[in-house]
Design a protein around this motif. Structure first.
Motif, PDB file in Angstrom:
ATOM      1  N   ALA A 238       0.829  -1.076   0.124  1.00 12.79           N
ATOM      2  CA  ALA A 238       0.068   0.053  -0.007  1.00 12.79           C
ATOM      3  C   ALA A 238       0.756   1.436  -0.024  1.00 12.79           C
ATOM      4  O   ALA A 238       0.749   2.212  -0.694  1.00 12.79           O
ATOM      5  CB  ALA A 238      -0.876  -0.229   1.316  1.00 12.79           C
ATOM      6  N   ALA A 239       2.081   1.294   0.571  1.00 13.34           N
ATOM      7  CA  ALA A 239       2.894   2.291   0.636  1.00 13.34           C
ATOM      8  C   ALA A 239       3.484   2.705  -0.768  1.00 13.34           C
ATOM      9  O   ALA A 239       3.517   3.747  -0.955  1.00 13.34           O
ATOM     10  CB  ALA A 239       4.153   2.101   1.681  1.00 13.34           C
ATOM     11  N   ASP A 240       3.755   1.627  -1.327  1.00 14.70           N
ATOM     12  CA  ASP A 240       4.292   1.769  -2.678  1.00 14.70           C
ATOM     13  C   ASP A 240       3.230   2.280  -3.646  1.00 14.70           C
ATOM     14  O   ASP A 240       3.699   3.304  -4.436  1.00 14.70           O
ATOM     15  CB  ASP A 240       4.882   0.472  -3.360  1.00 14.70           C
ATOM     16  CG  ASP A 240       6.268  -0.154  -2.657  1.00 14.70           C
ATOM     17  OD1 ASP A 240       6.982   0.669  -2.187  1.00 14.70           O
ATOM     18  OD2 ASP A 240       6.483  -1.052  -2.833  1.00 14.70           O
ATOM     19  N   VAL A 241       2.117   1.853  -3.443  1.00 12.45           N
ATOM     20  CA  VAL A 241       0.986   2.308  -4.488  1.00 12.45           C
ATOM     21  C   VAL A 241       0.663   3.774  -4.307  1.00 12.45           C
ATOM     22  O   VAL A 241       0.333   4.382  -5.009  1.00 12.45           O
ATOM     23  CB  VAL A 241      -0.184   1.445  -4.435  1.00 12.45           C
ATOM     24  CG1 VAL A 241      -1.373   1.851  -5.005  1.00 12.45           C
ATOM     25  CG2 VAL A 241       0.087  -0.123  -4.861  1.00 12.45           C
ATOM     26  N   ARG A 242       0.393   4.106  -2.895  1.00 11.17           N
ATOM     27  CA  ARG A 242       0.055   5.307  -2.531  1.00 11.17           C
ATOM     28  C   ARG A 242       1.163   6.134  -2.963  1.00 11.17           C
ATOM     29  O   ARG A 242       0.868   7.482  -3.333  1.00 11.17           O
ATOM     30  CB  ARG A 242       0.201   5.435  -0.980  1.00 11.17           C
ATOM     31  CG  ARG A 242      -0.627   6.728  -0.292  1.00 11.17           C
ATOM     32  CD  ARG A 242      -0.931   6.452   1.024  1.00 11.17           C
ATOM     33  NE  ARG A 242      -0.009   5.742   1.946  1.00 11.17           N
ATOM     34  CZ  ARG A 242      -0.154   4.804   2.532  1.00 11.17           C
ATOM     35  NH1 ARG A 242      -0.842   3.898   2.114  1.00 11.17           N
ATOM     36  NH2 ARG A 242       0.998   4.319   3.060  1.00 11.17           N
ATOM     37  N   ALA A 243       2.818   6.028  -3.032  1.00  9.22           N
ATOM     38  CA  ALA A 243       3.591   6.880  -3.530  1.00  9.22           C
ATOM     39  C   ALA A 243       3.460   6.925  -5.024  1.00  9.22           C
ATOM     40  O   ALA A 243       4.391   7.637  -5.529  1.00  9.22           O
ATOM     41  CB  ALA A 243       4.844   6.401  -2.964  1.00  9.22           C
ATOM     42  N   GLY A 244       2.776   6.179  -5.649  1.00  8.63           N
ATOM     43  CA  GLY A 244       2.861   6.016  -7.226  1.00  8.63           C
ATOM     44  C   GLY A 244       3.870   5.247  -7.758  1.00  8.63           C
ATOM     45  O   GLY A 244       4.127   5.260  -9.235  1.00  8.63           O
ATOM     46  N   ARG A 245       4.558   4.306  -7.049  1.00  7.18           N
ATOM     47  CA  ARG A 245       5.427   3.264  -7.558  1.00  7.18           C
ATOM     48  C   ARG A 245       4.717   2.024  -7.945  1.00  7.18           C
ATOM     49  O   ARG A 245       3.734   1.800  -7.175  1.00  7.18           O
ATOM     50  CB  ARG A 245       6.424   2.967  -6.433  1.00  7.18           C
ATOM     51  CG  ARG A 245       7.397   4.061  -5.934  1.00  7.18           C
ATOM     52  CD  ARG A 245       8.581   3.436  -5.017  1.00  7.18           C
ATOM     53  NE  ARG A 245       7.813   3.315  -3.530  1.00  7.18           N
ATOM     54  CZ  ARG A 245       7.736   3.925  -2.683  1.00  7.18           C
ATOM     55  NH1 ARG A 245       8.189   5.351  -2.777  1.00  7.18           N
ATOM     56  NH2 ARG A 245       7.357   3.691  -1.550  1.00  7.18           N
ATOM     57  N   PRO A 246       5.168   1.426  -8.970  1.00  5.97           N
ATOM     58  CA  PRO A 246       4.563   0.209  -9.580  1.00  5.97           C
ATOM     59  C   PRO A 246       4.711  -0.848  -8.583  1.00  5.97           C
ATOM     60  O   PRO A 246       5.903  -1.131  -7.856  1.00  5.97           O
ATOM     61  CB  PRO A 246       5.177   0.117 -10.863  1.00  5.97           C
ATOM     62  CG  PRO A 246       5.846   0.915 -11.278  1.00  5.97           C
ATOM     63  CD  PRO A 246       6.326   1.925  -9.997  1.00  5.97           C
ATOM     64  N   PRO A 247       3.473  -1.475  -8.136  1.00  5.24           N
ATOM     65  CA  PRO A 247       3.785  -2.650  -7.044  1.00  5.24           C
ATOM     66  C   PRO A 247       4.619  -3.818  -7.690  1.00  5.24           C
ATOM     67  O   PRO A 247       4.573  -4.178  -9.023  1.00  5.24           O
ATOM     68  CB  PRO A 247       2.414  -3.152  -7.040  1.00  5.24           C
ATOM     69  CG  PRO A 247       1.530  -2.866  -8.242  1.00  5.24           C
ATOM     70  CD  PRO A 247       2.100  -1.384  -8.771  1.00  5.24           C
ATOM     71  N   ALA A 248       5.480  -4.206  -6.896  1.00  4.34           N
ATOM     72  CA  ALA A 248       6.289  -5.299  -7.212  1.00  4.34           C
ATOM     73  C   ALA A 248       5.640  -6.699  -7.110  1.00  4.34           C
ATOM     74  O   ALA A 248       4.649  -6.683  -6.738  1.00  4.34           O
ATOM     75  CB  ALA A 248       7.731  -5.241  -6.364  1.00  4.34           C
ATOM     76  N   SER A 249       6.251  -7.835  -7.488  1.00  6.04           N
ATOM     77  CA  SER A 249       5.661  -8.922  -7.479  1.00  6.04           C
ATOM     78  C   SER A 249       5.288  -9.282  -6.062  1.00  6.04           C
ATOM     79  O   SER A 249       5.932  -8.858  -5.094  1.00  6.04           O
ATOM     80  CB  SER A 249       6.516 -10.140  -7.914  1.00  6.04           C
ATOM     81  OG  SER A 249       7.701 -10.307  -7.552  1.00  6.04           O
TER      82      SER A 249
END
Length: 375
Positions: A238-249
């Motif tokens: 969720a932190a990655d997505v919130r920041a606009g980073r593509p979610p990793a596997s």
């Protein structure tokens, strides 16, 4: 894509896997009428569910034949109807679609299929204006969408020099059926995820295998505790997505989990991973140390990316390459909710995301009622 009018609805749910069915269920509970076709609902809130698959089951209907219910990575109940007892030895690609089909009937939830969405486009420049969902069976005018298209249709294959020159068989994990097909051939399995090690183990029982990954695989030293580890994984994704980073596997967040089958594979020497090869040649690959290795089959178990190409006209991606989100809503775009994306890729996460998207859309529509899309 067919540009002729198909109908109007308040919300379109795109995809009828776990996340899409959950979202449709919760919209129905909030009073949205489910449309069976382009019927006139005369001002009532409505939802249309569009699915590209020919039958119920989401991506589960396409899983390999030998994937059994005893070995799948968790199936969570759909909201309002528990998963009935199943034979652990039954193929997941028959058991799960049967459950989904029963759920659609139990919920009296019509799903229009097969309907493939080609694009979602704003009808005008208003931030709360209607959207056009263009499909191969006409277009729908809607106020908002819940996108639940998953990843199955967007497999990832690394760009390795020489791949096009390979004379053996190449396939992605989505095309795998069973290990017997490879008997007598030397198979290179590429990928470090859960599916990769499952396929590696299965194929190694009938023929010789070589395992390649970009990074050293990380196996968890103990059991994965969903109530603790699962929460931590969802928080990090969720932190990655919130920041606009593509979610990793998912495996990059969780690590690989030891099973009895994988322990047996390790004892057979199957899990002796090699660094990713640097080049493909007609009859094999060039190892990281420069040596040639003969290969008959290249099996790319290299995962998938989110299936969001049809949302291109919405310009949702941020500068970091991902889609910035707040909960299930795309940041700054309340008309678009993504479920089964990022932290809601798991089946339990998909259920929660469906509920959240329905709640937030209900609230947003109440504030921005205006003229409904079907008016």
């Amino acid at each position: 894509m067919d540009s002729t009018a198909a109908g109007s609805a308040t919300v379109a749910v795109i995809g009828a896997g776990q996340a899409g069915l959950s979202a449709a269920h919760h919209l129905r509970r909030r009073g949205f009428r489910a449309l069976r076709d382009a019927e006139d609902v005369s001002g009532a809130r409505s939802v249309v569910v569009l699915d590209a698959n020919p039958r119920p089951g989401g991506a589960w209907q396409h899983r390999w034949a030998s994937l059994r219910m005893a070995t799948v990575n968790g199936i969570h109940d759909l909201p309002g109807m528990p998963l009935p007892p199943v034979d652990p030895a039954e193929a997941a690609r028959s058991a799960v679609p049967r459950y989904f089909a029963s759920y659609e009937a139990h919920e009296d939830l019509p799903v229009l299929r097969p309907v493939r969405v080609g694009s979602v486009t704003p009808l005008d420049d208003r931030a709360d204006g209607p959207l056009t969902v263009t499909t191969d069976h006409g277009s729908w005018r809607v106020r908002a969408i819940v996108n639940a298209t998953g990843t199955w249709n967007t497999p990832v294959v690394p760009d390795v020099p020489g791949t096009a020159t390979f004379l053996g068989e190449q396939l992605h994990g989505r095309e795998y059926v069973d290990a017997e097909h490879f008997r007598g051939k030397r198979v290179a399995v590429v990928g470090g995820g859960i599916s990769a090690v499952q396929l590696l183990d299965e194929i190694s029982l009938v023929t010789s295998t070589v395992w390649y990954t970009r990074r050293e695989p990380v196996f968890l030293p103990g059991d994965f505790v969903h109530e603790v580890d699962g929460v931590d994984v969802e928080r990090r994704v969720a932190a990655d997505v919130r920041a606009g980073r593509p979610p990793a596997s998912i495996v990059s967040y969780t690590g690989l989990i030891w099973t009895d089958a994988l322990r047996a594979a390790a004892r057979r020497g199957v899990l002796e991973r090699r660094p990713m090869f640097t080049q493909v040649r007609p009859h094999g690959v060039v190892e990281a140390d420069g040596t040639d290795t003969s290969i008959d089959v290249l099996l790319w178990a290299t995962g998938y990316r989110p299936d969001l190409d049809h949302l291109g006209p919405m310009h949702l991606h941020g500068p970091l390459g991902g889609v910035p989100m707040s909960g299930t809503q795309v940041t700054g775009e309340p008309r678009v909710h993504l479920v089964g994306y990022g932290p809601s890729q798991s089946t339990v996460g998909a259920n929660r995301a469906g509920r959240a998207a329905a709640r937030d859309l209900d609230r947003w529509l109440t504030v921005h009622e205006g003229a409904p899309a079907h008016a």
